[in-house]
Design a protein around this motif. Sequence first.
Motif, PDB file in Angstrom:
ATOM      1  N   ASP A  78       0.885  -1.091  -0.125  1.00  0.00           N
ATOM      2  CA  ASP A  78       0.039   0.027   0.096  1.00  0.00           C
ATOM      3  C   ASP A  78       1.075   1.148   0.006  1.00  0.00           C
ATOM      4  N   THR A  79       1.908   1.265   0.614  1.00  0.00           N
ATOM      5  CA  THR A  79       2.730   2.282   0.797  1.00  0.00           C
ATOM      6  C   THR A  79       3.482   2.616  -0.583  1.00  0.00           C
ATOM      7  N   ARG A  80       3.830   1.404  -1.016  1.00  0.00           N
ATOM      8  CA  ARG A  80       4.685   1.441  -2.524  1.00  0.00           C
ATOM      9  C   ARG A  80       3.757   2.378  -3.509  1.00  0.00           C
ATOM     10  N   GLY A  81       2.444   2.119  -3.502  1.00  0.00           N
ATOM     11  CA  GLY A  81       1.580   2.534  -4.230  1.00  0.00           C
ATOM     12  C   GLY A  81       1.350   4.072  -4.038  1.00  0.00           C
ATOM     13  N   LEU A  82       1.440   4.538  -2.878  1.00  0.00           N
ATOM     14  CA  LEU A  82       1.413   6.077  -2.550  1.00  0.00           C
ATOM     15  C   LEU A  82       2.736   6.509  -2.817  1.00  0.00           C
ATOM     16  N   LEU A  83       3.723   5.877  -2.572  1.00  0.00           N
ATOM     17  CA  LEU A  83       5.102   6.349  -3.178  1.00  0.00           C
ATOM     18  C   LEU A  83       5.180   6.765  -4.540  1.00  0.00           C
ATOM     19  N   LEU A  84       4.538   5.553  -5.362  1.00  0.00           N
ATOM     20  CA  LEU A  84       4.575   5.717  -6.754  1.00  0.00           C
ATOM     21  C   LEU A  84       3.701   7.209  -7.217  1.00  0.00           C
ATOM     22  N   ASP A  85       2.505   7.147  -6.535  1.00  0.00           N
ATOM     23  CA  ASP A  85       1.671   8.481  -6.789  1.00  0.00           C
ATOM     24  C   ASP A  85       2.388   9.783  -6.329  1.00  0.00           C
ATOM     25  N   ARG A  86       2.970   9.890  -5.202  1.00  0.00           N
ATOM     26  CA  ARG A  86       3.833  11.059  -4.965  1.00  0.00           C
ATOM     27  C   ARG A  86       4.886  11.236  -6.181  1.00  0.00           C
ATOM     28  N   VAL A  87       5.532  10.186  -6.566  1.00  0.00           N
ATOM     29  CA  VAL A  87       6.704  10.563  -7.370  1.00  0.00           C
ATOM     30  C   VAL A  87       6.187  11.216  -8.766  1.00  0.00           C
ATOM     31  N   GLU A  88       4.971  10.492  -9.108  1.00  0.00           N
ATOM     32  CA  GLU A  88       4.389  11.076 -10.319  1.00  0.00           C
ATOM     33  C   GLU A  88       3.959  12.421 -10.233  1.00  0.00           C
ATOM     34  N   ALA A  89       3.345  12.758  -8.871  1.00  0.00           N
ATOM     35  CA  ALA A  89       2.874  14.250  -8.539  1.00  0.00           C
ATOM     36  C   ALA A  89       3.943  15.204  -8.740  1.00  0.00           C
ATOM     37  N   TRP A  90       5.220  14.910  -8.106  1.00  0.00           N
ATOM     38  CA  TRP A  90       6.583  15.605  -8.355  1.00  0.00           C
ATOM     39  C   TRP A  90       7.017  15.717  -9.703  1.00  0.00           C
ATOM     40  N   ARG A  91       6.731  14.775 -10.559  1.00  0.00           N
ATOM     41  CA  ARG A  91       7.153  14.828 -12.108  1.00  0.00           C
ATOM     42  C   ARG A  91       6.444  15.808 -12.677  1.00  0.00           C
ATOM     43  N   ARG A  92       4.967  15.851 -12.366  1.00  0.00           N
ATOM     44  CA  ARG A  92       4.125  16.693 -12.881  1.00  0.00           C
ATOM     45  C   ARG A  92       4.358  18.401 -12.433  1.00  0.00           C
ATOM     46  N   ALA A  93       4.603  18.485 -11.107  1.00  0.00           N
ATOM     47  CA  ALA A  93       5.236  19.698 -10.770  1.00  0.00           C
ATOM     48  C   ALA A  93       6.323  20.265 -11.254  1.00  0.00           C
ATOM     49  N   TYR A  94       7.345  19.416 -11.550  1.00  0.00           N
ATOM     50  CA  TYR A  94       8.570  19.716 -12.462  1.00  0.00           C
ATOM     51  C   TYR A  94       8.282  20.263 -13.682  1.00  0.00           C
ATOM     52  N   LEU A  95       7.412  19.381 -14.306  1.00  0.00           N
ATOM     53  CA  LEU A  95       7.019  19.854 -15.862  1.00  0.00           C
ATOM     54  C   LEU A  95       6.195  21.190 -16.102  1.00  0.00           C
ATOM     55  N   ASN A  96       5.440  21.314 -14.807  1.00  0.00           N
ATOM     56  CA  ASN A  96       4.526  22.406 -14.833  1.00  0.00           C
ATOM     57  C   ASN A  96       5.085  23.746 -14.305  1.00  0.00           C
ATOM     58  N   THR A  97       6.395  23.612 -13.902  1.00  0.00           N
ATOM     59  CA  THR A  97       7.139  24.896 -13.155  1.00  0.00           C
ATOM     60  C   THR A  97       7.851  25.508 -14.439  1.00  0.00           C
ATOM     61  N   PRO A  98       7.823  26.570 -14.359  1.00  0.00           N
ATOM     62  CA  PRO A  98       8.519  27.554 -15.448  1.00  0.00           C
ATOM     63  C   PRO A  98      10.331  27.504 -14.998  1.00  0.00           C
ATOM     64  N   HIS A  99      10.842  27.499 -15.815  1.00  0.00           N
ATOM     65  CA  HIS A  99      12.328  27.406 -15.792  1.00  0.00           C
ATOM     66  C   HIS A  99      12.835  28.228 -14.745  1.00  0.00           C
ATOM     67  N   GLY A 100      13.664  28.122 -13.976  1.00  0.00           N
ATOM     68  CA  GLY A 100      14.252  29.100 -12.752  1.00  0.00           C
ATOM     69  C   GLY A 100      13.416  29.209 -11.707  1.00  0.00           C
ATOM     70  N   GLN A 101      12.123  28.697 -11.506  1.00  0.00           N
ATOM     71  CA  GLN A 101      11.410  28.907 -10.552  1.00  0.00           C
ATOM     72  C   GLN A 101      11.422  27.624  -9.721  1.00  0.00           C
ATOM     73  N   PRO A 102      11.529  27.568  -8.433  1.00  0.00           N
ATOM     74  CA  PRO A 102      11.354  26.686  -7.419  1.00  0.00           C
ATOM     75  C   PRO A 102      10.001  25.686  -7.827  1.00  0.00           C
ATOM     76  N   VAL A 103      10.390  24.445  -7.685  1.00  0.00           N
ATOM     77  CA  VAL A 103       9.393  23.138  -7.834  1.00  0.00           C
ATOM     78  C   VAL A 103       8.690  23.047  -6.576  1.00  0.00           C
ATOM     79  N   THR A 104       7.376  23.135  -6.689  1.00  0.00           N
ATOM     80  CA  THR A 104       6.664  22.845  -5.437  1.00  0.00           C
ATOM     81  C   THR A 104       5.154  21.975  -5.941  1.00  0.00           C
ATOM     82  N   LEU A 105       4.929  21.207  -4.905  1.00  0.00           N
ATOM     83  CA  LEU A 105       4.234  20.020  -5.176  1.00  0.00           C
ATOM     84  C   LEU A 105       2.626  20.696  -5.714  1.00  0.00           C
ATOM     85  N   ASP A 106       2.397  21.892  -5.412  1.00  0.00           N
ATOM     86  CA  ASP A 106       1.255  22.642  -5.630  1.00  0.00           C
ATOM     87  C   ASP A 106       1.110  22.600  -7.414  1.00  0.00           C
ATOM     88  N   ALA A 107       2.374  22.792  -8.028  1.00  0.00           N
ATOM     89  CA  ALA A 107       2.205  22.989  -9.266  1.00  0.00           C
ATOM     90  C   ALA A 107       1.948  21.500 -10.026  1.00  0.00           C
TER      91      ALA A 107
END
Length: 121
Positions: A79-108
Motif C-alpha cells: 500500500d505504501t509502495r502505491g502511495l510512493l509511486l503516486d507521489r513520485v508522479e505528482a513531483w514529476r508533474r510539478a517539475y514539468l509545470n514549473t517555469p524554468h528557474g522557479q522553485p518546484v513545489t508540489l502545488d504545481a
Amino acid sequence: MPREPSPDAPVFSVPWHAEVLGIANALMQNGMFSAVEWAETLGAEVRRLGDVGEPDNEETYYRAVLGALEQLVGEKSPDTRGLLLDRVEAWRRAYLNTPHGQPVTLDAAALSSHNDQDHDH
C-alpha cells in the motif's frame, strides 16, 4: 575499498543523501526490515547499477540506497509502495509545470500539464 573523504568535505553532499539513510535506519529500527535484508538489498542494487555501467561514485551509491529502500518498502508494504509511486508522479508533474528557474513545489502538480517534450529545465 571505501574511499576516504577529504578532511574538509561535508559528510553528505546534498540533504537527500542523509535523509534517505535516516529513513532507511528508522524503518529498520521499527522492524519493517532487518539489517541483513537492508545489507543484502543495498548490495544487490549497488551491483546492479555497476553491471549496467553506472559510475562508481557517490551519486550512484545514493541512487542505490534509494532504490534499495524503495524495493524493500514495496515488498513489505505494498500500500505504501502505491502511495510512493503516486507521489513520485505528482513531483514529476510539478517539475514539468514549473517555469524554468522557479522553485518546484508540489502545488504545481495540479496545474494544467505542459507537453513533456516541450519542457526544458
